[in-house]
Design an enzyme around this catalytic site. Sequence first.
Site, PDB file in Angstrom:
ATOM      1  N   ASP A   8      10.638  66.037  39.019  1.00  0.00           N
ATOM      2  CA  ASP A   8       9.193  66.031  39.268  1.00  0.00           C
ATOM      3  C   ASP A   8       8.508  67.203  38.585  1.00  0.00           C
ATOM      4  O   ASP A   8       7.400  67.087  38.077  1.00  0.00           O
ATOM      5  CB  ASP A   8       8.894  66.100  40.776  1.00  0.00           C
ATOM      6  CG  ASP A   8       9.238  64.790  41.455  1.00  0.00           C
ATOM      7  OD1 ASP A   8       9.407  63.792  40.728  1.00  0.00           O
ATOM      8  OD2 ASP A   8       9.368  64.776  42.696  1.00  0.00           O
TER       9      ASP A   8
ATOM     10  N   LEU B 266      18.980  26.898  29.805  1.00  0.00           N
ATOM     11  CA  LEU B 266      20.424  26.655  29.850  1.00  0.00           C
ATOM     12  C   LEU B 266      20.714  25.326  30.525  1.00  0.00           C
ATOM     13  O   LEU B 266      20.008  24.942  31.455  1.00  0.00           O
ATOM     14  CB  LEU B 266      21.103  27.765  30.669  1.00  0.00           C
ATOM     15  CG  LEU B 266      21.103  29.166  30.074  1.00  0.00           C
ATOM     16  CD1 LEU B 266      21.521  30.182  31.127  1.00  0.00           C
ATOM     17  CD2 LEU B 266      22.059  29.227  28.893  1.00  0.00           C
TER      18      LEU B 266
ATOM     19  N   ASP C 118      18.176  35.645  39.281  1.00  0.00           N
ATOM     20  CA  ASP C 118      17.080  34.789  39.719  1.00  0.00           C
ATOM     21  C   ASP C 118      15.782  35.575  39.636  1.00  0.00           C
ATOM     22  O   ASP C 118      15.302  36.123  40.609  1.00  0.00           O
ATOM     23  CB  ASP C 118      17.356  34.321  41.153  1.00  0.00           C
ATOM     24  CG  ASP C 118      16.680  33.006  41.423  1.00  0.00           C
ATOM     25  OD1 ASP C 118      16.077  32.448  40.492  1.00  0.00           O
ATOM     26  OD2 ASP C 118      16.743  32.539  42.564  1.00  0.00           O
TER      27      ASP C 118
ATOM     28  N   ARG D 187       8.284  34.048  29.217  1.00  0.00           N
ATOM     29  CA  ARG D 187       8.906  32.966  28.456  1.00  0.00           C
ATOM     30  C   ARG D 187       7.902  31.834  28.230  1.00  0.00           C
ATOM     31  O   ARG D 187       7.897  31.200  27.185  1.00  0.00           O
ATOM     32  CB  ARG D 187      10.109  32.458  29.253  1.00  0.00           C
ATOM     33  CG  ARG D 187      10.742  31.239  28.662  1.00  0.00           C
ATOM     34  CD  ARG D 187      12.026  30.912  29.406  1.00  0.00           C
ATOM     35  NE  ARG D 187      12.643  29.752  28.824  1.00  0.00           N
ATOM     36  CZ  ARG D 187      12.415  28.515  29.225  1.00  0.00           C
ATOM     37  NH1 ARG D 187      11.578  28.290  30.207  1.00  0.00           N
ATOM     38  NH2 ARG D 187      13.012  27.497  28.642  1.00  0.00           N
TER      39      ARG D 187
ATOM     40  N   LYS E  29      28.991  32.325  28.066  1.00  0.00           N
ATOM     41  CA  LYS E  29      28.482  32.264  26.692  1.00  0.00           C
ATOM     42  C   LYS E  29      29.640  32.455  25.719  1.00  0.00           C
ATOM     43  O   LYS E  29      30.456  33.373  25.926  1.00  0.00           O
ATOM     44  CB  LYS E  29      27.453  33.375  26.450  1.00  0.00           C
ATOM     45  CG  LYS E  29      26.246  33.305  27.358  1.00  0.00           C
ATOM     46  CD  LYS E  29      25.303  34.484  27.143  1.00  0.00           C
ATOM     47  CE  LYS E  29      24.109  34.373  28.087  1.00  0.00           C
ATOM     48  NZ  LYS E  29      23.263  35.568  28.071  1.00  0.00           N
TER      49      LYS E  29
ATOM     50  N   LYS F 116      26.074  26.848  38.404  1.00  0.00           N
ATOM     51  CA  LYS F 116      25.213  27.188  39.542  1.00  0.00           C
ATOM     52  C   LYS F 116      25.987  27.193  40.862  1.00  0.00           C
ATOM     53  O   LYS F 116      26.897  26.401  41.062  1.00  0.00           O
ATOM     54  CB  LYS F 116      24.075  26.159  39.652  1.00  0.00           C
ATOM     55  CG  LYS F 116      23.181  26.080  38.420  1.00  0.00           C
ATOM     56  CD  LYS F 116      22.260  27.264  38.310  1.00  0.00           C
ATOM     57  CE  LYS F 116      20.991  27.098  39.091  1.00  0.00           C
ATOM     58  NZ  LYS F 116      19.985  26.286  38.447  1.00  0.00           N
TER      59      LYS F 116
ATOM     60  N   CYS G 160      -7.089  20.797  68.083  1.00  0.00           N
ATOM     61  CA  CYS G 160      -8.464  20.561  68.550  1.00  0.00           C
ATOM     62  C   CYS G 160      -8.583  19.328  69.443  1.00  0.00           C
ATOM     63  O   CYS G 160      -9.675  19.003  69.898  1.00  0.00           O
ATOM     64  CB  CYS G 160      -9.407  20.433  67.355  1.00  0.00           C
ATOM     65  SG  CYS G 160      -9.239  18.865  66.498  1.00  0.00           S
TER      66      CYS G 160
HETATM   67  S1  IVH Z   1      20.664  33.407  28.489  1.00  0.00           S
HETATM   68  C1  IVH Z   1      19.977  30.726  25.176  1.00  0.00           C
HETATM   69  N1  IVH Z   1      21.666  34.838  30.446  1.00  0.00           N
HETATM   70  O1  IVH Z   1      18.121  31.469  33.029  1.00  0.00           O
HETATM   71  C2  IVH Z   1      20.260  31.411  26.411  1.00  0.00           C
HETATM   72  N2  IVH Z   1      19.740  33.522  30.888  1.00  0.00           N
HETATM   73  O2  IVH Z   1      18.011  28.564  32.343  1.00  0.00           O
HETATM   74  C3  IVH Z   1      19.073  31.592  27.285  1.00  0.00           C
HETATM   75  N3  IVH Z   1      18.874  33.723  33.160  1.00  0.00           N
HETATM   76  O3  IVH Z   1      15.250  31.458  31.035  1.00  0.00           O
HETATM   77  C4  IVH Z   1      19.137  32.567  28.338  1.00  0.00           C
HETATM   78  N4  IVH Z   1      20.376  35.156  33.879  1.00  0.00           N
HETATM   79  O4  IVH Z   1      15.476  33.254  32.831  1.00  0.00           O
HETATM   80  C5  IVH Z   1      20.712  33.977  30.068  1.00  0.00           C
HETATM   81  N5  IVH Z   1      22.628  36.168  32.077  1.00  0.00           N
HETATM   82  C6  IVH Z   1      21.684  35.324  31.707  1.00  0.00           C
HETATM   83  C7  IVH Z   1      20.670  34.878  32.585  1.00  0.00           C
HETATM   84  C8  IVH Z   1      19.715  33.977  32.139  1.00  0.00           C
HETATM   85  C9  IVH Z   1      19.293  34.445  34.188  1.00  0.00           C
HETATM   86  C10 IVH Z   1      17.714  32.796  33.204  1.00  0.00           C
HETATM   87  C11 IVH Z   1      16.678  33.045  32.147  1.00  0.00           C
HETATM   88  C12 IVH Z   1      16.563  31.773  31.364  1.00  0.00           C
HETATM   89  C13 IVH Z   1      17.138  30.776  32.314  1.00  0.00           C
HETATM   90  C14 IVH Z   1      17.761  29.646  31.551  1.00  0.00           C
END
Ligand code: IVH
Length: 672
Positions: free
Chosen positions: A38, A84, A119, A138, A292, A316, A413
């Site tokens: 600070d 995705l 999320d 986005r 990925k 998911k 009411c």
């Molecule tokens: S990659 C081409 N990585 O999920 C890849 N997305 O359904 C695009 N999200 O719009 C995104 N965690 O808001 C990626 N580790 C992660 C993520 C992630 C959350 C969300 C993001 C995206 C959505 C896609």
Amino acid sequence: MTEKSIRERIEQLRKEINEHNYHYYVLSDPVISDAEFDRVFRELQELEKANPQLITLDSPTQRVGAKPLSAFTQVTHQIPMLSLDNAFTDAEVHAFDKRIHDRLHINTELEYVCEPKLDGLAVSLHYEDGIFVQGATRGDGETGEDITENLRTIATVPLKLRGKGYPSTLEVRGEVYMPKAGFLALNKKAEIHGEKLFANPRNAAAGSLRQLDPRITAKRPLALFCYGIGVYKGKDIPSTHNEILKELKEWGFIVNPEIEVVTGIDKCLKFYERIGKIRSELVYEIDGVVYKVNQLKEQERLGFVSRAPRWAVAHKFPAEQATTVLEDVEFQVGRTGALTPVARLKPVFVSGVTVSNATLHNMDEVRRKDIYIGDTVIIQRAGDVIPEVVEVIKKLRPAHAKKINLPKDCPVCHSKIEQIEGEAIARCSGGLYCSAQRKEAIKHFASRRAMDIEGLGDKLVEQLVDADLIKNPADLYTLTLDQLSGLERMAEKSAQNLLDALEKSKKTTFARFLYALGIREVGEATAKSLARHYGDLESLFNATQEDLQTIRDVGPVVAKHAAMFFSENHNKKVIEKLLTVGIHWPKTIKSDANLPLKDKTFVLTGTLQDFSREEAKEKLENLGAKVAGSVSAKTSYVVVGADAGSKLKKAQELGVSIMDEKAFSDFLRELT
Ligand code: IVH
């Protein structure tokens, strides 16, 4: 001190602060105490205050929140922001892995990066020579909103990159989220102030980022995890996704610490299991994990299908369910009198919150699911939707279970309940006599997209109606400081703020005013059509149901409700009173079927010199045109300002007519 030595001191302080922020936020390993920090921060603030010419946008003092905007401008993503594909079962994950092997003609195991799926809200952060210059949402993936000033207020968004090795142009992508604890604290505060609560951390993060006033965003507990890049220019890109993440960390971004690189899809499933187990302990919400392909060369060979890459998948978590007992059913009365059966449950903990209510939607649902009071039920809470009853465990039904019946009279009411044959919805016939409908009507009137009365939250409206201080929206404008500050939990300052907000709301638009009246079936778009078609209230009062039906987008049901609304005396009285207290709007340019640009769709791109985006849009809309965010074959014209990007390219590819600013001005002049 000379200006040179002040400049040097400022630079040194900024460097120190950035370094401490990095240790604190990124490494979670602070090297100095908060008090020490600070002190350094205050020294910088004071030097900058005395020497405002030395303030730069990348200074750590510039996070406090800039001035409010009147609207967000749009940003075209140079590289689209994709979504995705989802997988819900192990079999679907195996199928994903097999598709990749088939396409790449590989039969050895692949390397995947496994990441938690946050999320929150996807954002893009643009850096030029290491300085944060623009941030965007986005949006639809092609075009988002410019939220630079809001992102600047988030402590974990670097304003200046660390080190030296970054590319000259860098776009980083990530997720802004609100930690669970911050979310709970924010809602607690909202509850105390009688404001609307956020349903979950994701909504809270989205609501905070989409604030026109960055000073509000600055007060919200937001954070960022980065998970990828967009534009990357001026340096060789590494060969794997994981190395990109490593680079991002070096440059000062926070990358999720749970991320793992694994070989083989079975290890991905192990990751899913591990993260599932620690999910409730994480300080942020996730709704799954993402796999990925690590090698960028392989990602490139795999490419995309429509809006999602073939090289990634979101695995998911299932919607969380719990079993509890339905103790009672109450009927809530909405703005239009619609009755919604609400289940009162024995409180049960599901995905981070205690649930004690669930919606039963309507009586058809109650019958279809065969729900009785006293039943043991399975409830589900998924993402931001209201908890619902999924099914009844019939074999546990007790002998005293009670059938759920639609009440004959309104629970609020006591007016008659009406249900039109063949319709699922039953309504209270009390109209504005019913205090529940009145409350909802006033809440709607005050809401952001209607009259936008800041600080008039749901709880306060309920308090005002219950105290008999207001009966209709017009009464809001006759409230006095004494009346307001006499309310429980209302300080004089808040009371004055509310009066100021009410005063401010008097200046509106005809379309907003019509929307705010809460006429059944009249949403924002219909309100705009009505405003444009009739131009003023008097013409609207004189319109018959048949007249109304001639308007584009107005069908017989809307026309019936609108005509009925304007013919009722008490509505006329409330409107008159609203005008008497001073609600006003700029003259709306009346448009009808003969408007010159009817059926034409425009897209605006780049920066115009003589108009703001909003002005150009309004001019076009007043001439009957639609203004769209993205170019398609249906676009009639694209208006191109300076530095236009991909929309211009798309227009050229599709052969859409293009106008530069001069042509556009001439065109407008001809028409007006
Ligand atoms: S990659 C081409 N990585 O999920 C890849 N997305 O359904 C695009 N999200 O719009 C995104 N965690 O808001 C990626 N580790 C992660 C993520 C992630 C959350 C969300 C993001 C995206 C959505 C896609």
